[in-house]
Motif scaffolding. Structure first.
Motif, PDB file in Angstrom:
ATOM      1  N   UNK A  22       0.837  -1.214   0.000  1.00 60.01           N
ATOM      2  CA  UNK A  22       0.000   0.000   0.000  1.00 60.01           C
ATOM      3  C   UNK A  22       0.864   1.253   0.000  1.00 60.01           C
ATOM      4  N   UNK A  23       1.899   1.244   0.821  1.00 56.42           N
ATOM      5  CA  UNK A  23       2.759   2.430   0.915  1.00 56.42           C
ATOM      6  C   UNK A  23       3.533   2.657  -0.387  1.00 56.42           C
ATOM      7  N   UNK A  24       3.890   1.569  -1.064  1.00 54.26           N
ATOM      8  CA  UNK A  24       4.577   1.688  -2.348  1.00 54.26           C
ATOM      9  C   UNK A  24       3.674   2.353  -3.385  1.00 54.26           C
ATOM     10  N   UNK A  25       2.415   1.911  -3.424  1.00 53.85           N
ATOM     11  CA  UNK A  25       1.486   2.486  -4.398  1.00 53.85           C
ATOM     12  C   UNK A  25       1.089   3.916  -4.023  1.00 53.85           C
ATOM     13  N   UNK A  26       1.091   4.214  -2.743  1.00 53.42           N
ATOM     14  CA  UNK A  26       0.872   5.609  -2.329  1.00 53.42           C
ATOM     15  C   UNK A  26       2.026   6.489  -2.810  1.00 53.42           C
ATOM     16  N   UNK A  27       3.228   5.920  -2.774  1.00 54.47           N
ATOM     17  CA  UNK A  27       4.397   6.657  -3.254  1.00 54.47           C
ATOM     18  C   UNK A  27       4.313   6.879  -4.772  1.00 54.47           C
ATOM     19  N   UNK A  28       3.832   5.862  -5.490  1.00 53.21           N
ATOM     20  CA  UNK A  28       3.619   6.029  -6.931  1.00 53.21           C
ATOM     21  C   UNK A  28       2.724   7.235  -7.197  1.00 53.21           C
ATOM     22  N   UNK A  29       1.629   7.301  -6.438  1.00 52.31           N
ATOM     23  CA  UNK A  29       0.649   8.374  -6.632  1.00 52.31           C
ATOM     24  C   UNK A  29       1.227   9.731  -6.224  1.00 52.31           C
ATOM     25  N   UNK A  30       1.915   9.743  -5.091  1.00 56.54           N
ATOM     26  CA  UNK A  30       2.450  10.996  -4.561  1.00 56.54           C
ATOM     27  C   UNK A  30       3.486  11.606  -5.510  1.00 56.54           C
ATOM     28  N   UNK A  31       4.240  10.753  -6.155  1.00 61.91           N
ATOM     29  CA  UNK A  31       5.301  11.243  -7.043  1.00 61.91           C
ATOM     30  C   UNK A  31       4.832  11.449  -8.488  1.00 61.91           C
ATOM     31  N   UNK A  32       3.571  11.134  -8.767  1.00 56.39           N
ATOM     32  CA  UNK A  32       3.085  11.219 -10.162  1.00 56.39           C
ATOM     33  C   UNK A  32       4.008  10.423 -11.088  1.00 56.39           C
ATOM     34  N   UNK A  33       4.230   9.168 -10.750  1.00 49.38           N
ATOM     35  CA  UNK A  33       5.193   8.364 -11.491  1.00 49.38           C
ATOM     36  C   UNK A  33       4.609   7.881 -12.810  1.00 49.38           C
ATOM     37  N   UNK A  34       5.428   7.924 -13.841  1.00 55.40           N
ATOM     38  CA  UNK A  34       5.029   7.481 -15.173  1.00 55.40           C
ATOM     39  C   UNK A  34       4.829   5.973 -15.177  1.00 55.40           C
ATOM     40  N   UNK A  35       4.053   5.528 -16.133  1.00 54.56           N
ATOM     41  CA  UNK A  35       3.764   4.093 -16.276  1.00 54.56           C
ATOM     42  C   UNK A  35       5.053   3.272 -16.351  1.00 54.56           C
ATOM     43  N   UNK A  36       6.019   3.708 -17.163  1.00 56.04           N
ATOM     44  CA  UNK A  36       7.270   2.962 -17.324  1.00 56.04           C
ATOM     45  C   UNK A  36       8.063   2.909 -16.026  1.00 56.04           C
ATOM     46  N   UNK A  37       8.032   3.997 -15.236  1.00 52.60           N
ATOM     47  CA  UNK A  37       8.761   4.026 -13.963  1.00 52.60           C
ATOM     48  C   UNK A  37       8.132   3.077 -12.952  1.00 52.60           C
ATOM     49  N   UNK A  38       6.807   3.007 -12.949  1.00 52.35           N
ATOM     50  CA  UNK A  38       6.105   2.093 -12.032  1.00 52.35           C
ATOM     51  C   UNK A  38       6.419   0.651 -12.398  1.00 52.35           C
ATOM     52  N   UNK A  39       6.386   0.340 -13.695  1.00 55.70           N
ATOM     53  CA  UNK A  39       6.706  -1.030 -14.125  1.00 55.70           C
ATOM     54  C   UNK A  39       8.157  -1.374 -13.795  1.00 55.70           C
ATOM     55  N   UNK A  40       9.070  -0.419 -13.954  1.00 54.44           N
ATOM     56  CA  UNK A  40      10.478  -0.675 -13.631  1.00 54.44           C
ATOM     57  C   UNK A  40      10.663  -0.941 -12.138  1.00 54.44           C
ATOM     58  N   UNK A  41       9.946  -0.169 -11.312  1.00 59.44           N
ATOM     59  CA  UNK A  41      10.034  -0.351  -9.856  1.00 59.44           C
ATOM     60  C   UNK A  41       9.510  -1.714  -9.444  1.00 59.44           C
TER      61      UNK A  41
END
Length: 523
Positions: free
Chosen positions: A332-351
């Motif tokens: 949950x905290x990881x996905x909250x970080x995705x949202x907080x940082x406005x991470x691009x699709x490619x960056x989320x998949x890489x993470x």
């Protein structure tokens, strides 16, 4: 039903044909009648029938005259001639213009219906081939448009088919969740979704022409939307897409995501709309309504860097926690970080890919086989499939929980050998700057778990064991060397001489100097 026009100057013949023949069973529907060739020509041009049943002899313009004129026009229906004259010259001329059949009056029901049935099959085959040719041509034109090298004459010829619109949009549609199916299942679902999308658009826009859908990457399609589609939506593409999405949600189990490219005034520059739709793909996990408009994302900033290392270490630590709730918490905290940082699709998949491979390495370190995991192939290829953010999160949770069970099992099998290796490592590296935390990291273990395991196995806490080894080695050096106290302290792993003296005193009840002097007095 194929459309039929009946042409005969005798109304009773036309009415007789209507009632005598079972047109529906033969695959046809009579849509209009005409009493002469001139009138029929107007009807043919307006209704574009598939078949014209025509008499030879009629006033103003006879049957053969009508056939000759139509043969020169764009719309060319099939013809069946009915006549009371069996002159071979009529039949010969008719065949010259491709007439399907020549039937003599009085008309035999069985003969006529047999002719119609054969013609219906021929028309179906012909239309199927024409449809395939049109699809091939459409794909060629669309590919050329998207690469910016379409032939202007071909584009100009294609515009009338689209209704000569003045505005164009390219929309990419992704079908989400087709990740655990077979290839055949995905093909069937994709085909069904394409058909549904085409039908929904055609119905709401009251279109007579085909909605052309272009195959893109797996589970994705491109749709050309023109201004003519937007008449019922106040020319607002947002309202149009929202309506289509709502309709699809009522008809499909799969979720779909829309990427709406920018408006372009000329079909020849459709590439611009396509490219803006493509840019929208990176915003998939930022927008939560499943609709990404290029006009709304131009000013939004995305981050393309992966998560900090601390998140990956935390996942591995939590996997050794007994509580699955703690694993869900860290995800949950990881996905909250995705949202907080406005991470691009490619960056989320890489993470996520990095998390997955960290876990794979962890399992291999424990001499396990990650390929035996149910979610192994899924997580390896997750970035190749279209999934929503919710689906992606659930996939990661399921994978981490499954991996946790596997690691727990491997730990039980290798606990004794593992803790023995750790003790050997301590015995060999006691003089270095080691700690419970550094050793736990080296052996991919939770520090708390390692401390408990060491105490349970050897009956002594890790720190006490490490200090005891260092003091024992210090005693040996005090006996066998003339090194100074601070030199001995450093050589056995103490960075602070005072701390060494304190620990030595607690364990031996004597200082290092007193220990050495006592030995000398004995000698």
């Amino acid at each position: 039903m194929y459309k039929v026009v009946l042409v005969d100057d005798e109304i009773y013949v036309r009415k007789g044909l209507r009632s005598l023949i079972d047109w529906k069973v033969c695959g046809f529907e009579v849509v209009e009648e005409a009493s002469n060739g001139q009138q029929a020509l107007t009807v043919i041009r307006n209704l574009k029938p598939d078949l014209v049943v025509v008499d030879i002899r009629m006033p103003i313009l006879d049957g053969l005259g009508l056939i000759k004129i139509v043969a020169q026009e764009e719309i060319q229906p099939k013809f069946i001639i009915i006549s009371g004259y069996s002159d071979f010259k009529y039949a010969q001329t008719a065949l010259k213009y491709g007439v399907h059949d020549f039937i003599l009056k009085p008309i035999d029901k069985e003969e006529m219906e047999q002719t119609l049935t054969v013609l219906s099959k021929s028309l179906h085959k012909q239309k199927t081939l024409q449809e395939k040719d049109r699809e091939i041509k459409y794909k060629e034109i669309m590919n050329q448009l998207l690469f910016g090298n379409a032939d202007e004459k071909e584009v100009a010829g294609y515009l009338p088919i689209l209704g000569n619109p003045k505005e164009f949009y390219y929309i990419i549609i992704e079908v989400n969740g087709l990740i655990n199916n077979t290839y055949e299942q995905n093909v069937a679902i994709y085909k069904k979704v394409c058909e549904k999308i085409a039908k929904v658009i055609r119905d709401v826009c009251d279109l007579k022409e085909k909605v052309w859908i272009q195959d893109l990457e797996q589970g994705s399609m491109g749709v050309l939307i023109t201004a003519n589609y937007l008449n019922r939506f106040q020319m607002n593409v947002g309202k149009f897409v929202n309506w289509v999405k709502e309709e699809l949600s009522n008809q499909l189990l799969e979720e779909v995501t829309f990427y709406i490219g920018s408006s372009v005034p000329d079909l020849r520059i459709l590439k611009e709309s396509y490219e803006t739709a493509q840019r929208g793909l990176q915003f998939k996990y930022v927008q939560k309504d499943g609709m990404i408009f290029s006009s709304e994302i131009t000013k939004k900033a995305l981050h393309y860097t992966e998560l900090d290392d601390s998140f990956y270490y935390l996942v591995l630590e939590k996997m050794e926690d007994e509580s699955s709730g703690s694993i869900r918490g860290i995800v949950d905290s990881i996905f909250e970080e995705f949202h907080k940082r406005n991470m691009a699709r490619s960056a989320i998949h890489s993470s996520i890919n990095r998390i997955v491979h960290s876990i794979f390495r962890f399992i291999k370190k424990l001499e396990g086989d990650p390929s035996q995991l149910v979610f192994f192939q899924t997580m390896l290829k997750v970035q190749e499939f279209n999934v929503t953010l919710v689906q992606l999160k659930e996939l990661l949770i399921d994978f981490v929980l499954e991996s946790k069970e596997e690691i727990t099992k491997l730990r039980r099998l290798s606990t004794k050998s593992e803790v023995y290796k750790i003790k050997q490592y301590i015995d060999s590296h006691y003089h270095e700057n080691i700690s419970l935390k550094t050793i736990a990291a080296k052996f991919y273990m939770n520090p708390v778990y390692l401390g408990q395991l060491f105490k349970k196995t050897y009956g002594i806490y890790f720190k006490e064991y490490l200090l005891q080894i260092r003091v024992n080695e210090a005693k040996r050096l005090l006996r066998q060397s003339d090194n100074r106290i601070y030199e001995i302290a450093e050589s056995v792993g103490f960075n602070n001489t005072d701390y060494f003296v304190t620990i030595f005193g607690k364990i031996e009840n004597i200082t290092p100097s007193e220990y050495r002097n006592h030995l000398k007095r004995k000698v």
